[in-house]
Every structure is written in structure tokens, then in C-alpha cells.
Design a protein around this motif. Sequence first.
Motif, PDB file in Angstrom:
ATOM      1  N   LEU A 164       3.301  37.596  96.292  1.00 58.35           N
ATOM      2  CA  LEU A 164       2.896  36.472  95.444  1.00 58.35           C
ATOM      3  C   LEU A 164       3.035  36.899  93.983  1.00 58.35           C
ATOM      4  CD1 LEU A 164      -0.301  35.439  97.449  1.00 58.35           C
ATOM      5  CD2 LEU A 164       1.813  34.120  97.299  1.00 58.35           C
ATOM      6  N   PRO A 165       4.282  37.038  93.488  1.00 56.69           N
ATOM      7  CA  PRO A 165       4.504  37.556  92.129  1.00 56.69           C
ATOM      8  C   PRO A 165       3.828  36.690  91.071  1.00 56.69           C
ATOM      9  CG  PRO A 165       6.539  36.673  93.068  1.00 56.69           C
ATOM     10  CD  PRO A 165       5.549  36.729  94.175  1.00 56.69           C
ATOM     11  N   TYR A 166       3.252  37.371  90.084  1.00 52.54           N
ATOM     12  CA  TYR A 166       2.279  36.766  89.170  1.00 52.54           C
ATOM     13  C   TYR A 166       2.744  35.451  88.546  1.00 52.54           C
ATOM     14  CZ  TYR A 166      -1.559  36.465  85.872  1.00 52.54           C
ATOM     15  OH  TYR A 166      -2.671  36.034  85.198  1.00 52.54           O
ATOM     16  N   GLU A 167       3.779  35.491  87.714  1.00 45.99           N
ATOM     17  CA  GLU A 167       4.127  34.314  86.929  1.00 45.99           C
ATOM     18  C   GLU A 167       4.611  33.166  87.808  1.00 45.99           C
ATOM     19  OE1 GLU A 167       3.782  32.066  83.870  1.00 45.99           O
ATOM     20  OE2 GLU A 167       3.285  34.201  83.764  1.00 45.99           O
ATOM     21  N   ARG A 168       5.424  33.487  88.802  1.00 46.07           N
ATOM     22  CA  ARG A 168       5.921  32.428  89.690  1.00 46.07           C
ATOM     23  C   ARG A 168       4.780  31.796  90.470  1.00 46.07           C
ATOM     24  NH1 ARG A 168       8.861  32.156  94.743  1.00 46.07           N
ATOM     25  NH2 ARG A 168       8.743  34.407  95.034  1.00 46.07           N
ATOM     26  N   PHE A 169       3.847  32.630  90.925  1.00 47.22           N
ATOM     27  CA  PHE A 169       2.714  32.098  91.684  1.00 47.22           C
ATOM     28  C   PHE A 169       1.772  31.311  90.776  1.00 47.22           C
ATOM     29  CE2 PHE A 169      -1.647  32.605  93.355  1.00 47.22           C
ATOM     30  CZ  PHE A 169      -1.476  31.944  94.569  1.00 47.22           C
ATOM     31  N   ARG A 170       1.539  31.804  89.565  1.00 51.03           N
ATOM     32  CA  ARG A 170       0.638  31.101  88.648  1.00 51.03           C
ATOM     33  C   ARG A 170       1.176  29.713  88.318  1.00 51.03           C
ATOM     34  NH1 ARG A 170      -0.578  30.719  82.832  1.00 51.03           N
ATOM     35  NH2 ARG A 170       1.524  31.515  82.431  1.00 51.03           N
ATOM     36  N   GLU A 171       2.479  29.621  88.067  1.00 46.65           N
ATOM     37  CA  GLU A 171       3.073  28.322  87.751  1.00 46.65           C
ATOM     38  C   GLU A 171       3.040  27.397  88.966  1.00 46.65           C
ATOM     39  OE1 GLU A 171       3.999  27.057  84.862  1.00 46.65           O
ATOM     40  OE2 GLU A 171       3.212  28.895  83.976  1.00 46.65           O
ATOM     41  N   ALA A 172       3.305  27.958  90.147  1.00 47.96           N
ATOM     42  CA  ALA A 172       3.257  27.144  91.364  1.00 47.96           C
ATOM     43  C   ALA A 172       1.840  26.649  91.632  1.00 47.96           C
ATOM     44  CB  ALA A 172       3.768  27.951  92.549  1.00 47.96           C
ATOM     45  N   ALA A 173       0.860  27.508  91.399  1.00 49.99           N
ATOM     46  CA  ALA A 173      -0.532  27.122  91.605  1.00 49.99           C
ATOM     47  C   ALA A 173      -0.927  26.001  90.662  1.00 49.99           C
ATOM     48  CB  ALA A 173      -1.450  28.331  91.412  1.00 49.99           C
ATOM     49  N   ARG A 174      -0.495  26.102  89.425  1.00 48.41           N
ATOM     50  CA  ARG A 174      -0.813  25.057  88.449  1.00 48.41           C
ATOM     51  C   ARG A 174      -0.148  23.740  88.838  1.00 48.41           C
ATOM     52  NH1 ARG A 174       0.803  26.546  82.483  1.00 48.41           N
ATOM     53  NH2 ARG A 174      -0.849  28.065  82.846  1.00 48.41           N
ATOM     54  N   LYS A 222     -12.764  46.040  86.582  1.00 51.93           N
ATOM     55  CA  LYS A 222     -11.380  45.807  86.193  1.00 51.93           C
ATOM     56  C   LYS A 222     -11.068  44.311  86.193  1.00 51.93           C
ATOM     57  CE  LYS A 222      -8.993  49.812  85.816  1.00 51.93           C
ATOM     58  NZ  LYS A 222      -8.015  50.138  84.757  1.00 51.93           N
ATOM     59  N   ASN A 223     -12.088  43.495  86.484  1.00 46.95           N
ATOM     60  CA  ASN A 223     -11.916  42.046  86.586  1.00 46.95           C
ATOM     61  C   ASN A 223     -10.942  41.685  87.706  1.00 46.95           C
ATOM     62  OD1 ASN A 223     -12.895  39.599  85.675  1.00 46.95           O
ATOM     63  ND2 ASN A 223     -11.265  39.300  84.183  1.00 46.95           N
ATOM     64  N   ASN A 224     -10.838  42.588  88.698  1.00 51.36           N
ATOM     65  CA  ASN A 224      -9.945  42.400  89.838  1.00 51.36           C
ATOM     66  C   ASN A 224      -8.502  42.172  89.402  1.00 51.36           C
ATOM     67  OD1 ASN A 224      -9.499  42.329  92.627  1.00 51.36           O
ATOM     68  ND2 ASN A 224      -9.566  40.107  92.687  1.00 51.36           N
ATOM     69  N   TYR A 225      -8.103  42.775  88.307  1.00 48.16           N
ATOM     70  CA  TYR A 225      -6.714  42.681  87.839  1.00 48.16           C
ATOM     71  C   TYR A 225      -6.251  44.061  87.398  1.00 48.16           C
ATOM     72  CZ  TYR A 225      -2.592  41.666  85.077  1.00 48.16           C
ATOM     73  OH  TYR A 225      -1.304  41.677  84.589  1.00 48.16           O
ATOM     74  N   ILE A 226      -5.195  44.554  88.040  1.00 47.30           N
ATOM     75  CA  ILE A 226      -4.645  45.881  87.714  1.00 47.30           C
ATOM     76  C   ILE A 226      -3.289  45.660  87.069  1.00 47.30           C
ATOM     77  CG2 ILE A 226      -4.128  48.181  88.591  1.00 47.30           C
ATOM     78  CD1 ILE A 226      -7.009  47.307  89.098  1.00 47.30           C
ATOM     79  N   HIS A 227      -3.259  45.699  85.755  1.00 44.21           N
ATOM     80  CA  HIS A 227      -2.065  45.272  85.014  1.00 44.21           C
ATOM     81  C   HIS A 227      -0.821  46.087  85.376  1.00 44.21           C
ATOM     82  CE1 HIS A 227       0.103  43.300  81.767  1.00 44.21           C
ATOM     83  NE2 HIS A 227       0.523  44.493  81.372  1.00 44.21           N
ATOM     84  N   SER A 228      -0.948  47.403  85.379  1.00 44.01           N
ATOM     85  CA  SER A 228       0.230  48.247  85.622  1.00 44.01           C
ATOM     86  C   SER A 228       0.869  47.943  86.971  1.00 44.01           C
ATOM     87  CB  SER A 228      -0.157  49.727  85.546  1.00 44.01           C
ATOM     88  OG  SER A 228      -1.179  50.025  86.499  1.00 44.01           O
ATOM     89  N   LEU A 229       0.041  47.813  88.009  1.00 46.88           N
ATOM     90  CA  LEU A 229       0.569  47.514  89.342  1.00 46.88           C
ATOM     91  C   LEU A 229       1.127  46.102  89.426  1.00 46.88           C
ATOM     92  CD1 LEU A 229      -1.823  49.034  92.037  1.00 46.88           C
ATOM     93  CD2 LEU A 229       0.572  49.587  91.621  1.00 46.88           C
ATOM     94  N   ASP A 230       0.445  45.167  88.788  1.00 43.69           N
ATOM     95  CA  ASP A 230       0.860  43.769  88.868  1.00 43.69           C
ATOM     96  C   ASP A 230       2.239  43.572  88.257  1.00 43.69           C
ATOM     97  OD1 ASP A 230       0.668  40.827  89.011  1.00 43.69           O
ATOM     98  OD2 ASP A 230      -1.445  41.215  89.329  1.00 43.69           O
ATOM     99  N   LEU A 275      -5.675  36.241  88.885  1.00 41.16           N
ATOM    100  CA  LEU A 275      -4.776  35.755  87.834  1.00 41.16           C
ATOM    101  C   LEU A 275      -5.434  35.871  86.462  1.00 41.16           C
ATOM    102  CD1 LEU A 275      -3.228  32.622  89.590  1.00 41.16           C
ATOM    103  CD2 LEU A 275      -2.404  34.987  89.556  1.00 41.16           C
ATOM    104  N   GLN A 276      -5.618  37.092  86.007  1.00 43.87           N
ATOM    105  CA  GLN A 276      -6.316  37.357  84.753  1.00 43.87           C
ATOM    106  C   GLN A 276      -5.475  38.213  83.812  1.00 43.87           C
ATOM    107  OE1 GLN A 276      -9.450  35.905  83.910  1.00 43.87           O
ATOM    108  NE2 GLN A 276      -8.594  34.733  85.614  1.00 43.87           N
ATOM    109  N   ARG A 277      -4.157  38.007  83.825  1.00 46.05           N
ATOM    110  CA  ARG A 277      -3.281  38.772  82.935  1.00 46.05           C
ATOM    111  C   ARG A 277      -3.497  38.329  81.491  1.00 46.05           C
ATOM    112  NH1 ARG A 277       3.007  39.190  84.393  1.00 46.05           N
ATOM    113  NH2 ARG A 277       2.036  40.390  86.079  1.00 46.05           N
ATOM    114  N   PRO A 278      -3.725  39.254  80.566  1.00 42.80           N
ATOM    115  CA  PRO A 278      -3.908  38.881  79.154  1.00 42.80           C
ATOM    116  C   PRO A 278      -2.726  38.071  78.638  1.00 42.80           C
ATOM    117  CG  PRO A 278      -4.517  41.171  79.508  1.00 42.80           C
ATOM    118  CD  PRO A 278      -3.895  40.698  80.792  1.00 42.80           C
ATOM    119  N   GLY A 279      -3.021  36.942  78.026  1.00 45.01           N
ATOM    120  CA  GLY A 279      -1.987  36.083  77.487  1.00 45.01           C
ATOM    121  C   GLY A 279      -1.403  35.114  78.487  1.00 45.01           C
ATOM    122  N   ALA A 280      -1.730  35.271  79.763  1.00 44.63           N
ATOM    123  CA  ALA A 280      -1.182  34.377  80.801  1.00 44.63           C
ATOM    124  C   ALA A 280      -2.206  34.198  81.910  1.00 44.63           C
ATOM    125  CB  ALA A 280       0.132  34.946  81.351  1.00 44.63           C
ATOM    126  N   ARG A 281      -3.435  33.909  81.525  1.00 46.83           N
ATOM    127  CA  ARG A 281      -4.500  33.781  82.505  1.00 46.83           C
ATOM    128  C   ARG A 281      -4.386  32.479  83.277  1.00 46.83           C
ATOM    129  NH1 ARG A 281      -9.003  37.262  81.620  1.00 46.83           N
ATOM    130  NH2 ARG A 281      -8.695  38.583  79.792  1.00 46.83           N
TER     131      ARG A 281
END
Length: 470
Positions: free
Chosen positions: A276-286, A159-167, A313-319
Motif C-alpha cells: 500500500l505505497p504511501y502517496e498512491r494509497f493516500r490519494e486513493a483513500a481520499r 513515533k506516531n506509528n509512522y517510520i519515515h525512512s522505511l515508508d 498516513l502521517q508523512r510530514p507535508g503529506a498527511r
Amino acid sequence: MGEKLFIGPRLRLLRQTKGWKLEACAAQLGLSASYLSQIEANQRPVTARVLIDVMRVFEVDAASLDAADDQRLIADLREATADAPIGGPMGSDPPALSEIKAAVANTPNLAKAYLDLHRAYRRLDERLKATEEAVSLDERGAASALLPYEEVRDFFHYKNNYIHSLDVAAEALAVEIGGGGERALEAYLADRLGVRVVRGDEPDLLRHWDAASRTVTIGTAHPEATRSFQLAYQIAALTLPDIVEAELAAAGFRSDSAAKVCRTGLLNYAAGALVLPYERFREAARAARHDIERLALSFQTSLEQVFHRLSTLQRPGARGVPFYFVRLDRAGNITKRHSATRLQFARFGGACPLWNVHDAFARPDAWLVQLAQMPDAVRYVCIARGVVKPSGAYRQAERRYALGLGCEARYADQLVYADGLDLAGPSAPIGVSCRICERDDCSQRAFPPVDRAFEVFEDDRRWVPFSLRG
């Protein structure tokens, strides 16, 4: 110049799913039938224009055409084919790496079927051994507890360690709660879910749920980040059960034990995605250039939670940056492993002793950074850190782990840890494990690779007491 992209088997599968003949599909893509045939046979790479047309015609994103799964299949097949006796007829050599790569590239479904066969063989072999052990010890119920965990590891692995529905659901829940701290989570449990939160002082207690009284007990022996995570787990268990059960049903696990292990794993995943919600965490990490301590402080989480989340952090379109994550105990056992990179972990045996993650036990308060190179010439920036989890009691041993995180060196400019690192300089030669490592010049090799012949020189003793052949 970027790497050439070969998508033949994936493109063929997309075409067959549509029920299109080669000529009809070629017309849709604006190609000749012979050109399309060459692409499907992996004789020609796709150009940027053809890739865009494929995405448009089949309504897929680039991630679904990514070859990352090929690296997983190659690594798994190397181990499976070298695992006697299923690797081939007795006394025969396992297939060469070039043959395995060709099988994965041209017949991926056959490669996956072979892995399923190998896993079935392994399960049968383990059960036989367990039965023999039970008979010899005259103990009833002896069985291998490892098999369900291995099945679940494979589930997350592919699953590439990413579960889209849950995330996505956990991210929406985080917005509704308004924060991932202990107080916000406790208030949501009380006000929205009618759950009472109490504290317990048992040293090994993390969380206990009493459905009858709708009470969750959280252990006070653990830091706030751990308590928050356990509250998030309970919220996920109460609000996202339909999504979890749908994922389990789709996975089709062979045993109830594996399904139970995976249910816990999915809820742990949801808890991590909640704090650690996806988009907020991804932007903070960057923005923080993936400074793990800064991120842990900002989101009120533990270092391990940040390590783990970065690898998802492997969401399609927002990796995000593709990372691997690994956790080792002091015995060298890999207790957690995930990889969104081309680096794949061995299914059997330990990790490479030259990897800096092993040094973290000797220097638990230091951040260790290593520029390493795998046998395939891909270089990685490897980050390691030791962590100590308090026991909560004098006579209870503390739990010590080494955490490892890394990405390919081409992403080094996005890592604060790579500042000052000589990316053009020498790199440490590491491998997956001695069992399948291709290197023939390693001074710390523990034993020969299973797919290589070797020779022992009785009158010539070196650091490694054998020489590899072939």
C-alpha cells in the motif's frame, strides 16, 4: 475559530539546540524578548505569522511543532501517576489532571523522564513477580514475555506509528516492482533476488525462510492478501535490512528480545508500505472517501491491512486524515493499537465497554458506525468491523477479531461512513478505560478510577454499586 496553538517547550528546545540567548532568538523572529518569553512559558499562543517565522528560522515543519505528543504524554502520565506506589507517597492522592497538563506543557522532558522511571519500576516489579512465580512453581526460566512487547508498543506509539525512512524506501521499492499483487511480488523475488517461492499446506504456516537454499515457503491455507503480505515481508527483509537496523540502533532497546520484536514490527510496517505505497494509497483513500472495502479491492489487500495503513498516513507535508486503529480479540485484549488522533489507548486494562468495536463480534458481517464523545468533549466517528481468519483445518479454531478505526468528527465529510450521520445530534459517551475514565455517570463502569475516591452505599443498590467523590 481554530484552536489556539501553544508551542512553548518545543520552541525553547529549538532555541537551546541552536545555543541562542532569548534576545538573539527574539531578534531572529522579529519579536520582543518579553513576548518570546511569554510564548516559551505557554502564557501566549503563537499567531500564524509567528508560526511561519519559527518554521523558517529553525527550518522545521508544522508537524514537528504539533502538540499531538502532549496528548500521549498526558494519557500515559495519568496512568503512571495513578499506579501505586510510584504515583506518590503511600496514602497520598495522585496529581490532578490540571497538574499533569501543566507538567507536560511546561516540563515535557521531566514528564518523559518520569515515564521512563515508571517503566523501569514496572519492569522490575514484573521480574520480581516472575521470579517469585518461578520459585513457587519450581520452574526455571519463568519470565514475563509482555515486557518486550510493551517496549516496542511505546516505540511505535511515540513515533506516531509512522517510520519515515522505511515508508519512503518501501514506496520506491513498490515503483520498482510495479505492483503489490502476489504474482508481481513472486516474480520480483525470483528475477531480482534469486528467491524460489514454494507453497506449504500446514494450517498455521504463514511464511518460512530458508536462507541456505534461498527458498521462502508460503502457506496456502490463507487468502491471497495474506500471501502477498508475507511475500512483501520477505522482500523487505532482503532489501531493507540496513534501514531496519539503523532504526533499531537509534531506538536503543534494553533487551535483545525487544529488538527482535521490533525488527519484526518494522518489517511488517515495510511490507504494509510496500503493498500500500504511501502517496498512491493516500490519494486513493481520499478519492474513495476512505471506503475500506473499495481500497482493499483496489489494492488486493485485506480489510485489516487497509485499517492499519490508514492509521500510518502521517508523512510530514503529506498527511492523511489522522485515524486511530485498534484490534481486539474475543477476550477483549487489545492486540494492536495505534493512534494519530488525540484519543489515546490505556496502557493497562481493557477498553471502554460502550465503544462500538465490542459489538463487532456479534455482527461480524456488518459495518458499525458510532458518533462518540470522549470526556474531553472531543467527538469521533468510530467505525468497527468483525473479521474471521480461516484456520485451514477442521480441528483448528478460526481466529476472530474486531477492528476499530476512527477520526475526529471534524473530518466526517471525508468519510463515506459518516453520510447520513447526525453530527449535530447526541453522541455516545465513551472513555479510555474504567481505570482512568473521568466520567461519574456511566452505568457500565466496571470499577472506580484509580485516582478518585469512592463511597459504597450498603443500603442503596444501583447499577454501579459505588459513588465517586471529588
